[in-house]
Design a protein around this motif. Structure first.
Motif, PDB file in Angstrom:
ATOM      1  N   ALA A 253       0.838  -1.210   0.000  1.00 18.24           N
ATOM      2  CA  ALA A 253       0.000   0.000   0.000  1.00 18.24           C
ATOM      3  C   ALA A 253       0.872   1.259   0.000  1.00 18.24           C
ATOM      4  CB  ALA A 253      -0.948  -0.030   1.201  1.00 18.24           C
ATOM      5  N   ALA A 254       0.604   2.185   0.946  1.00 17.32           N
ATOM      6  CA  ALA A 254       1.290   3.476   0.977  1.00 17.32           C
ATOM      7  C   ALA A 254       2.746   3.353   1.369  1.00 17.32           C
ATOM      8  CB  ALA A 254       0.571   4.421   1.936  1.00 17.32           C
ATOM      9  N   GLN A 255       3.189   2.186   1.752  1.00 17.23           N
ATOM     10  CA  GLN A 255       4.586   1.989   2.143  1.00 17.23           C
ATOM     11  C   GLN A 255       5.540   2.357   1.012  1.00 17.23           C
ATOM     12  OE1 GLN A 255       5.582  -2.055   3.112  1.00 17.23           O
ATOM     13  NE2 GLN A 255       7.426  -1.492   4.236  1.00 17.23           N
ATOM     14  N   LYS A 256       5.112   2.187  -0.220  1.00 18.81           N
ATOM     15  CA  LYS A 256       5.972   2.489  -1.364  1.00 18.81           C
ATOM     16  C   LYS A 256       6.372   3.970  -1.378  1.00 18.81           C
ATOM     17  CE  LYS A 256       3.994  -1.147  -4.294  1.00 18.81           C
ATOM     18  NZ  LYS A 256       3.243  -1.442  -5.544  1.00 18.81           N
ATOM     19  N   GLN A 257       5.443   4.839  -0.984  1.00 18.87           N
ATOM     20  CA  GLN A 257       5.744   6.264  -0.928  1.00 18.87           C
ATOM     21  C   GLN A 257       6.382   6.661   0.393  1.00 18.87           C
ATOM     22  OE1 GLN A 257       2.491   5.175  -1.979  1.00 18.87           O
ATOM     23  NE2 GLN A 257       3.379   5.186  -4.042  1.00 18.87           N
ATOM     24  N   GLU A 258       5.921   6.082   1.478  1.00 18.35           N
ATOM     25  CA  GLU A 258       6.397   6.443   2.810  1.00 18.35           C
ATOM     26  C   GLU A 258       7.871   6.105   3.024  1.00 18.35           C
ATOM     27  OE1 GLU A 258       4.966   7.822   5.563  1.00 18.35           O
ATOM     28  OE2 GLU A 258       3.094   8.299   4.522  1.00 18.35           O
ATOM     29  N   GLN A 259       8.367   5.090   2.339  1.00 16.73           N
ATOM     30  CA  GLN A 259       9.729   4.646   2.597  1.00 16.73           C
ATOM     31  C   GLN A 259      10.781   5.677   2.201  1.00 16.73           C
ATOM     32  OE1 GLN A 259      10.961   1.324   0.131  1.00 16.73           O
ATOM     33  NE2 GLN A 259       9.611   1.966  -1.515  1.00 16.73           N
ATOM     34  N   PHE A 260      10.397   6.671   1.397  1.00 19.61           N
ATOM     35  CA  PHE A 260      11.354   7.687   0.968  1.00 19.61           C
ATOM     36  C   PHE A 260      11.214   8.997   1.739  1.00 19.61           C
ATOM     37  CE2 PHE A 260      10.778   4.915  -2.772  1.00 19.61           C
ATOM     38  CZ  PHE A 260      12.086   4.525  -2.955  1.00 19.61           C
ATOM     39  N   LYS A 261      10.302   9.042   2.710  1.00 17.86           N
ATOM     40  CA  LYS A 261      10.078  10.252   3.477  1.00 17.86           C
ATOM     41  C   LYS A 261      10.883  10.255   4.771  1.00 17.86           C
ATOM     42  CE  LYS A 261       5.295  10.858   1.837  1.00 17.86           C
ATOM     43  NZ  LYS A 261       3.877  10.964   2.259  1.00 17.86           N
ATOM     44  N   VAL A 262      11.142  11.455   5.288  1.00 15.91           N
ATOM     45  CA  VAL A 262      11.764  11.596   6.600  1.00 15.91           C
ATOM     46  C   VAL A 262      10.664  11.662   7.646  1.00 15.91           C
ATOM     47  CG1 VAL A 262      13.202  13.051   8.070  1.00 15.91           C
ATOM     48  CG2 VAL A 262      13.770  12.764   5.648  1.00 15.91           C
ATOM     49  N   ASP A 263      10.784  10.849   8.671  1.00 11.99           N
ATOM     50  CA  ASP A 263       9.835  10.843   9.779  1.00 11.99           C
ATOM     51  C   ASP A 263      10.176  12.016  10.690  1.00 11.99           C
ATOM     52  OD1 ASP A 263       8.157  10.371  11.875  1.00 11.99           O
ATOM     53  OD2 ASP A 263       8.921   8.370  12.349  1.00 11.99           O
ATOM     54  N   GLN A 264       9.366  13.074  10.659  1.00 14.24           N
ATOM     55  CA  GLN A 264       9.664  14.301  11.391  1.00 14.24           C
ATOM     56  C   GLN A 264       9.334  14.201  12.876  1.00 14.24           C
ATOM     57  OE1 GLN A 264      11.250  16.676  10.010  1.00 14.24           O
ATOM     58  NE2 GLN A 264      10.926  16.480   7.814  1.00 14.24           N
ATOM     59  N   GLU A 265       8.553  13.195  13.275  1.00 15.74           N
ATOM     60  CA  GLU A 265       8.048  13.159  14.648  1.00 15.74           C
ATOM     61  C   GLU A 265       8.481  11.926  15.441  1.00 15.74           C
ATOM     62  OE1 GLU A 265       3.848  13.495  14.378  1.00 15.74           O
ATOM     63  OE2 GLU A 265       3.888  15.504  13.503  1.00 15.74           O
ATOM     64  N   GLY A 266       8.526  10.752  14.800  1.00 16.85           N
ATOM     65  CA  GLY A 266       8.714   9.519  15.549  1.00 16.85           C
ATOM     66  C   GLY A 266      10.158   9.163  15.804  1.00 16.85           C
ATOM     67  N   GLY A 267      10.357   8.291  16.776  1.00 13.58           N
ATOM     68  CA  GLY A 267      11.686   7.816  17.134  1.00 13.58           C
ATOM     69  C   GLY A 267      11.687   7.310  18.558  1.00 13.58           C
ATOM     70  N   LEU A 268      12.682   7.717  19.324  1.00 18.99           N
ATOM     71  CA  LEU A 268      12.750   7.317  20.728  1.00 18.99           C
ATOM     72  C   LEU A 268      11.553   7.828  21.521  1.00 18.99           C
ATOM     73  CD1 LEU A 268      16.532   7.975  21.547  1.00 18.99           C
ATOM     74  CD2 LEU A 268      15.421   5.748  21.314  1.00 18.99           C
ATOM     75  N   ASN A 269      11.036   8.996  21.120  1.00 19.61           N
ATOM     76  CA  ASN A 269       9.987   9.646  21.902  1.00 19.61           C
ATOM     77  C   ASN A 269       8.640   8.929  21.829  1.00 19.61           C
ATOM     78  OD1 ASN A 269       9.930  10.511  19.145  1.00 19.61           O
ATOM     79  ND2 ASN A 269       8.402  12.038  19.694  1.00 19.61           N
ATOM     80  N   ASN A 270       8.404   8.113  20.788  1.00 21.11           N
ATOM     81  CA  ASN A 270       7.104   7.414  20.701  1.00 21.11           C
ATOM     82  C   ASN A 270       7.283   5.902  20.552  1.00 21.11           C
ATOM     83  OD1 ASN A 270       8.018   7.288  18.052  1.00 21.11           O
ATOM     84  ND2 ASN A 270       6.029   7.807  17.140  1.00 21.11           N
ATOM     85  N   MET A 271       8.394   5.377  21.106  1.00 24.78           N
ATOM     86  CA  MET A 271       8.680   3.943  21.042  1.00 24.78           C
ATOM     87  C   MET A 271       7.745   3.182  21.972  1.00 24.78           C
ATOM     88  SD  MET A 271      10.783   1.846  19.565  1.00 24.78           S
ATOM     89  CE  MET A 271       9.816   0.350  19.600  1.00 24.78           C
ATOM     90  N   ARG A 272       7.021   2.201  21.416  1.00 23.86           N
ATOM     91  CA  ARG A 272       6.102   1.378  22.208  1.00 23.86           C
ATOM     92  C   ARG A 272       6.507  -0.089  22.061  1.00 23.86           C
ATOM     93  NH1 ARG A 272       2.311   4.425  19.348  1.00 23.86           N
ATOM     94  NH2 ARG A 272       1.558   2.531  18.319  1.00 23.86           N
ATOM     95  N   TYR A 273       6.775  -0.722  23.202  1.00 21.51           N
ATOM     96  CA  TYR A 273       7.262  -2.105  23.176  1.00 21.51           C
ATOM     97  C   TYR A 273       7.092  -2.711  24.560  1.00 21.51           C
ATOM     98  CZ  TYR A 273      11.408  -0.490  25.705  1.00 21.51           C
ATOM     99  OH  TYR A 273      12.254   0.043  26.646  1.00 21.51           O
ATOM    100  N   ARG A 274       7.332  -4.021  24.632  1.00 24.38           N
ATOM    101  CA  ARG A 274       7.351  -4.721  25.911  1.00 24.38           C
ATOM    102  C   ARG A 274       8.468  -5.761  25.875  1.00 24.38           C
ATOM    103  NH1 ARG A 274       4.592  -9.301  27.915  1.00 24.38           N
ATOM    104  NH2 ARG A 274       3.246  -9.397  26.062  1.00 24.38           N
ATOM    105  N   ILE A 275       9.222  -5.871  26.958  1.00 23.98           N
ATOM    106  CA  ILE A 275      10.261  -6.893  27.079  1.00 23.98           C
ATOM    107  C   ILE A 275       9.605  -8.149  27.650  1.00 23.98           C
ATOM    108  CG2 ILE A 275      12.455  -7.550  28.114  1.00 23.98           C
ATOM    109  CD1 ILE A 275      12.707  -5.327  26.066  1.00 23.98           C
ATOM    110  N   GLU A 276       9.525  -9.187  26.834  1.00 27.82           N
ATOM    111  CA  GLU A 276       8.933 -10.444  27.295  1.00 27.82           C
ATOM    112  C   GLU A 276       9.874 -11.165  28.260  1.00 27.82           C
ATOM    113  OE1 GLU A 276       6.451 -13.622  24.900  1.00 27.82           O
ATOM    114  OE2 GLU A 276       8.607 -14.040  24.684  1.00 27.82           O
ATOM    115  N   SER A 277      11.165 -11.147  27.972  1.00 28.33           N
ATOM    116  CA  SER A 277      12.147 -11.757  28.868  1.00 28.33           C
ATOM    117  C   SER A 277      13.520 -11.172  28.581  1.00 28.33           C
ATOM    118  CB  SER A 277      12.174 -13.281  28.710  1.00 28.33           C
ATOM    119  OG  SER A 277      12.589 -13.647  27.404  1.00 28.33           O
ATOM    120  N   ARG A 278      14.376 -11.258  29.584  1.00 34.36           N
ATOM    121  CA  ARG A 278      15.749 -10.766  29.493  1.00 34.36           C
ATOM    122  C   ARG A 278      16.647 -11.857  30.067  1.00 34.36           C
ATOM    123  NH1 ARG A 278      17.385  -5.094  29.819  1.00 34.36           N
ATOM    124  NH2 ARG A 278      19.622  -4.950  30.206  1.00 34.36           N
ATOM    125  N   THR A 279      17.533 -12.417  29.241  1.00 30.86           N
ATOM    126  CA  THR A 279      18.294 -13.593  29.644  1.00 30.86           C
ATOM    127  C   THR A 279      19.776 -13.382  29.379  1.00 30.86           C
ATOM    128  OG1 THR A 279      16.413 -15.003  29.037  1.00 30.86           O
ATOM    129  CG2 THR A 279      18.548 -16.089  29.356  1.00 30.86           C
TER     130      THR A 279
END
Length: 308
Positions: A253-279
């Motif tokens: 879909a729109a990924q073809k166009q989005e892949q050439f753009k600079v993300d002006q907002e996202g990065g470390l500041n909007n990182m969403r994740y969960r650590i399931e385990s740390r070994t």
């Protein structure tokens, strides 16, 4: 045993038998050493054609003494985005541990294992590794698991003057364009924060490092690269073989166009994740930490994070 000795000739002594056993054991160890991956390139050049060779038997780990000044004051977080490349991982961890230890670089290897059901997101995994690497490390290496440095002159030291691209276009076995910063890139943690990390919008393979190059320039930083390295495209061993490990290069879909753009907002500041385990793990005597990571995806923002 007596029954076994009864089958031997009358004058046969146990000492020749013992010597023969030692000789066979030595020959077996020699064969194993010659057939394993060791620390050099695969036969026939820098790029492996049939996948990585088996790792060598464990060697005594090289660990710095805390009061040893020759190791320097800085500590590297080696961030390795990962999913299902176990044979490459078995070769990578012991090799890199010994390579960095020989250079007297204090380091901690983090394997950033994506265990969710979304498409692979190298940039987000690096963001997670940065956030989870702790305060005892002060610089990072964004490091592909399928790329091993062969030339000990390569610098993995603290990149105080700015981002240092170890796998430069003049040396990388595959990618040679001048804005390339993938493969192996060193940054201080301060400089990575100045870039707000990497964009989280790149699901699937490729383009995230090209966008990061533009972030580096936007932060007023200058990329530096190795000099005086005479080994050219034989400077690294590339373990990845596209014949048996396909890359997810599909653009949806729109990924073809989005892949050439600079993300002006996202990065470390909007990182969403969960650590399931740390070994904490040791691979052939080399220590590392496995982070099993569940990334989050807002399908209204990046519907291409799934194949659905």
């Amino acid at each position: 045993s007596p029954p076994l000795l009864g089958l031997l000739p009358g004058r046969f002594s146990v000492f020749p038998l013992f010597f023969l056993a030692l000789l066979l054991g030595f020959a077996s160890l020699l064969w194993l050493q010659l057939s394993c991956s060791g620390e050099g390139p695969a036969p026939g050049g820098g790029q492996s054609r049939g996948g990585p060779r088996q790792p060598c038997p464990p060697q005594a780990p090289l660990l710095p003494a805390e009061d040893e000044p020759s190791w320097g004051p800085h500590r590297l977080a080696l961030l390795v985005p990962f999913r299902e490349r176990f044979e490459e991982l078995l070769a990578f961890v012991p090799y890199m541990h010994r390579f960095l230890s020989k250079k007297r670089i204090r380091h901690h290897i983090f394997i950033l294992n994506q265990v969710d059901h979304f498409r692979f997101n190298r940039a987000s995994l690096i963001n997670v590794g940065f956030l989870e690497s702790g305060n005892d490390t002060d610089y990072i290496a964004m490091h592909d698991v399928d790329l091993l440095p062969l030339n000990e002159q390569l610098d993995y030291g603290f990149p105080e003057a700015g981002p240092f691209h170890v796998a430069s276009p003049e040396l990388h076995p595959l990618y040679h364009y001048k804005t390339y910063v993938g493969g192996i890139l060193l940054l201080t943690k301060q400089h990575y924060e100045m870039c707000n990390g990497m964009s989280n919008r790149f699901w699937g393979w490729g383009r995230e490092d090209d966008e990061f190059y533009r972030r580096i320039k936007g932060a007023g930083l200058q990329v530096r690269r190795p000099s005086g390295i005479m080994t050219g495209y034989e400077t690294f061993q590339h373990l990845h073989d596209p014949a048996w490990r396909k890359r997810d290069q599909k653009r949806i879909a729109a990924q073809k166009q989005e892949q050439f753009k600079v993300d002006q907002e996202g990065g470390l500041n909007n990182m969403r994740y969960r650590i399931e385990s740390r070994t904490a793990l040791s691979v052939a005597g080399a220590p590392c930490t496995i982070l099993n990571i569940l990334l989050d995806c807002d399908t209204s923002e990046t519907p291409w994070c799934t194949f659905g």
